[in-house]
Design an enzyme around this catalytic site. Structure first.
Site, mmCIF file in Angstrom:
data_model
loop_
_atom_site.group_PDB
_atom_site.id
_atom_site.type_symbol
_atom_site.label_atom_id
_atom_site.label_comp_id
_atom_site.label_asym_id
_atom_site.label_seq_id
_atom_site.Cartn_x
_atom_site.Cartn_y
_atom_site.Cartn_z
ATOM 1 N N HIS A 176 0.799 -1.229 -0.045
ATOM 2 C CA HIS A 176 0.150 -0.164 0.112
ATOM 3 C C HIS A 176 0.904 1.176 -0.050
ATOM 4 C CE1 HIS A 176 -4.082 -1.385 0.959
ATOM 5 N NE2 HIS A 176 -3.615 -2.328 0.546
ATOM 6 N N GLU B 117 -1.697 -0.954 -3.629
ATOM 7 C CA GLU B 117 -2.887 -0.249 -3.745
ATOM 8 C C GLU B 117 -2.786 1.033 -4.698
ATOM 9 O OE1 GLU B 117 -4.917 2.314 0.063
ATOM 10 O OE2 GLU B 117 -3.097 2.514 -0.230
ATOM 11 N N GLU C 271 -10.713 2.500 2.223
ATOM 12 C CA GLU C 271 -10.494 3.264 3.528
ATOM 13 C C GLU C 271 -10.960 4.562 3.423
ATOM 14 O OE1 GLU C 271 -6.140 3.612 4.171
ATOM 15 O OE2 GLU C 271 -5.844 4.376 2.035
HETATM 16 C C1 NOJ Z 1 -2.905 2.542 4.858
HETATM 17 C C2 NOJ Z 1 -3.346 1.528 4.302
HETATM 18 O O1 NOJ Z 1 -3.913 1.833 2.917
HETATM 19 C C3 NOJ Z 1 -4.349 0.853 4.935
HETATM 20 O O2 NOJ Z 1 -5.075 -0.281 4.474
HETATM 21 C C4 NOJ Z 1 -3.846 0.492 6.283
HETATM 22 O O3 NOJ Z 1 -5.058 -0.215 7.052
HETATM 23 C C5 NOJ Z 1 -2.840 1.601 6.772
HETATM 24 N N1 NOJ Z 1 -2.227 2.394 6.024
HETATM 25 C C6 NOJ Z 1 -2.350 1.230 8.149
HETATM 26 O O4 NOJ Z 1 -1.150 0.430 7.915
HETATM 27 CA CA CA Z 2 -3.811 3.969 1.752
#
Ligand code: NOJ
Ligand code: CA
Length: 676
Positions: free
Chosen positions: A459, A478, A484
């Site tokens: 990510h 990602e 999110e």
């Molecule tokens: C950003 C990520 O995209 C997300 O999926 C993750 O939960 C958080 N960072 C914490 O690592």
């Molecule tokens: Ca992210």
């Protein structure tokens, strides 16, 4: 020109640096795309592109700024042009389709400079029916042993204005922006893939393939509809890319299609990557997973220790039980390791990748996971502190391997150009997500993980450039606004986000979007979609690892719709984009790689649509049971009717038409189960 005459002309040109010979051209196998390479009156090299005899791209220069040599862009002569063709088919270990055809014509043009040093380089063009790739060859001794590139001067000059879909390059939130939809002449400096639609319907996407040990390419509008490549900066050197010769740059790619669907179905970026270098990677199996994740984004659970800590032994066992009961093949656990307490965003150096919180018994959970046949999905959040991660990398991966972990989600949450690296001499620098050194870091993680039969899913990653072909354990990433943002994003992802992503970010490769929030509620804000649309995203957004992101208790409340998430595969024999308009709607059909079943997904923006899908792609003579999940008559993405879903079954066969009306912000998901 006969071979002999051409040879003589080349020799003369080398000896006296004569003015350019006739322009060199190469066409796509179907003859529709023609690339012409030439030098202009100032002896500057350029290429231009015609499609169906009409100019798509006008004179677009080729060249580089050097950090320690004269600029490489003037006084150049074409000394040779050699041609080759290819028509072959290769098999993907996993993917949107099993077989990929690589059908192209190639032309390598060599240039020499009229200077004392007679610098020489080549540019290889490959022209496919659905686009162009080209890259520079620094393979001549005249360039010296090390090439230090200050910036790239490659231009992409379009003949006309049109529409563009893009996100800004180099800005603080990396790839996590809503897409801009402007005129082509309204783009700023953009990340790639950068997508255009011109009058008449021609769609174009600029991107790059095989970004290995080089700085990533941004695309900057210079004036009107003229663009230029600019390389991601380095935090540690004036040169943005430094390589020993001989080497080739990444491919600059230009997808060209008569419609949006063709852009999304093009495989040119994969074709321009090297074949698998890892050997047998059948240890990675595409799968769906659940995880201790959405609860943190809702604020119900926490990454850090304390009363809300999510990664507790008991909670993870609950998820493993849920996964085993419903057929999921992984449980992601975030917040398991020391370092999350305090402001983890600013404290990347505090993360330990080998020490668990005391209430997370990793050994016991590994035993339990094995017994239940549901591996833990590992998590390595770095907060962008690459130095801290690299120092622990081998031990961190060894621990995961010992605990039976098969996939690790990594994370690089920090602002753009703020990745902390430590160099061999002990010095440190802050680097960009696309800096040359960052390309090396990601490949180091991927190859170290491969040694341990572990797949990687970063990510806040570097952009995807098709390297999954060469490193098939680099399974997803990602690199765009994912689910999110529906928990806490301001604003959340609106209905047009996914119909835009399919033709922008998704052109680069699989995305770990983490769909499936059937409760349609974020942290105090409703999701901007209907429930049928939430299901459709499993078909619309390709990834060989797909999360069912919602909480187990929410799935218990939406059992009927949840059935589709349990059924939908994550690996495909074929993928067809049936109908689409970028940013407005998209309809995709995919065939399961492990059965004769087909799946359909549709999604629309704020406008509802009376969509009909002709089932032309089904096998003749077979009867299929269509399990349909569509928007109910009152469905609308805003308000309580976003839960209005109609679930029904019908027998269908090839050629039948399914009417699948989409509500505003809605969509549909259909499973077509093959019978006799
Ligand atoms: C950003 C990520 O995209 C997300 O999926 C993750 O939960 C958080 N960072 C914490 O690592
Ligand atoms: Ca992210």
């Amino acid at each position: 020109m006969t071979k002999l005459l051409r040879r003589i002309a080349i020799l003369l040109a080398i000896a006296f640096a004569l003015p350019a010979q006739a322009a060199e051209t190469v066409a796509s196998p179907d003859g529709r795309i023609v690339v012409t390479v030439d030098t202009n009156g100032e002896n500057r090299p350029f290429y231009r592109v015609e499609v169906d005899g009409k100019p798509l791209m006008t004179e677009s220069r080729l060249g580089f700024l050097m950090a320690d040599q004269d600029k490489l862009e003037r006084r150049l002569t074409i000394v040779s042009a050699t041609r080759a063709s290819n028509d072959s088919t290769w098999e993907q270990p996993w993917g949107e389709r099993r077989f990929v055809r690589d059908h192209h014509n190639e032309m390598t043009v060599r240039f020499v400079e009229d200077s004392a040093s007679k610098r020489a380089f080549g540019v290889v063009f490959r022209v496919f029916d659905d686009g162009i790739g080209f890259r520079y060859l620094f393979d001549d001794a005249s360039m010296g042993t090390t090439v230090r590139i200050a910036d790239e001067l490659t231009e992409f000059n379009f003949a006309a204005d049109g529409k563009a879909w893009w996100i800004p390059a180099g800005e603080w939130n990396r790839y996590e922006y809503l897409y801009e939809n402007t005129a082509v002449s309204g783009v700023g400096t953009a990340l790639t893939p950068l997508t255009f639609r011109f009058e008449g319907g021609t769609h174009v996407a600029l991107h790059e393939a095989a970004l290995v040990d080089f700085a990533g390419m941004f695309v900057k509008r210079v004036r009107g509809t003229h663009f230029r490549a600019t390389l991601a900066p380095s935090g540690s050197s004036a040169a943005r890319a430094v390589r020993d010769t001989p080497f080739a740059t990444p491919w600059r790619t230009i997808r060209i299609s008569k419609d949006a669907a063709g852009l999304a179905m093009s495989d040119i970026d994969l074709n321009l990557n090297e074949p698998n270098k890892l050997g047998d990677t059948s240890w990675f199996k595409p799968h769906k997973y659940v995880g201790v994740w959405w609860g943190m984004h809702l604020g119900k659970e926490s990454w850090e220790s304390g009363p809300k800590h999510g990664a507790t032994t008991a909670n993870v066992k609950k998820y493993i039980d849920f996964a085993a009961k419903h057929g999921f093949e992984g449980v992601l656990v975030e917040g398991w390791n020391l370092g999350w307490d305090g402001e983890w965003f600013f404290n990347g150096e505090l993360f330990s990748f080998t020490e668990a919180y005391p209430d997370y018994d990793f050994e016991e959970l590994a035993r339990y996971a094995k017994k239940k046949g549901v591996p833990i999905v590992g998590h390595h959040e770095t907060s962008g502190d690459v130095a801290n991660y690299e120092a622990q990398l081998e031990a961190a991966l060894d621990l995961m391997a010992a605990r039976g972990v098969k996939t690790i989600k990594t994370g690089y949450v920090t602002d753009a150009h703020n990745l902390r690296f430590r160099h061999a001499d002990g010095s440190e620098s802050r680097e960009h997500q696309e800096s040359q050194i960052t390309t090396r870091h990601h490949l180091r993680v991927v190859t170290e993980a491969a040694k341990r039969k572990i797949a990687i899913n970063p990510h806040e990653p570097i952009k995807d450039t098709g390297l999954r072909r060469t490193y098939p354990n680099w399974v997803s990433r990602e690199g765009a606004r994912g689910m999110e943002f529906n928990a806490w994003g301001v604003p959340p992802n609106g209905p047009s986000h996914v119909p835009t992503l399919v033709f922008t970010r998704m052109l680069s490769g699989p995305m770990d979007y983490t769909p499936g929030v059937l409760s349609l509620e974020g942290s105090g804000q409703p999701l901007q979609m209907t429930q049928a649309r939430a299901l459709a995203e499993y078909v619309l957004i390709y990834s060989p690892i797909q999360m069912a992101a919602d909480l187990p208790e929410h799935y218990e409340q939406h059992k009927a719709a949840f059935q589709f998430i349990k059924d939908v595969p994550a690996d495909w024999a074929q993928s067809l984009v049936l109908d689409a308009a970028v940013g407005e709607f998209v309809v995709i059909a995919r065939q399961d790689r492990n059965s004769a079943d087909w799946y359909l997904g549709g999604g629309t923006d704020e406008t509802g649509r009376a969509t009909s899908v002709k089932l032309d792609f089904l096998d003749r003579g077979k009867t299929y049971t269509a399990q349909i999940y569509r928007d109910g008559p009152n469905a609308h993405y805003q308000g309580p009717t976003r839960f209005d879903i109609a679930i029904e079954q019908r027998k269908v066969k090839k050629g039948d038409v399914l009417d699948l009306p989409m509500a505003p912000g809605g969509g549909f998901a259909v499973r077509l189960v093959a019978g006799k």
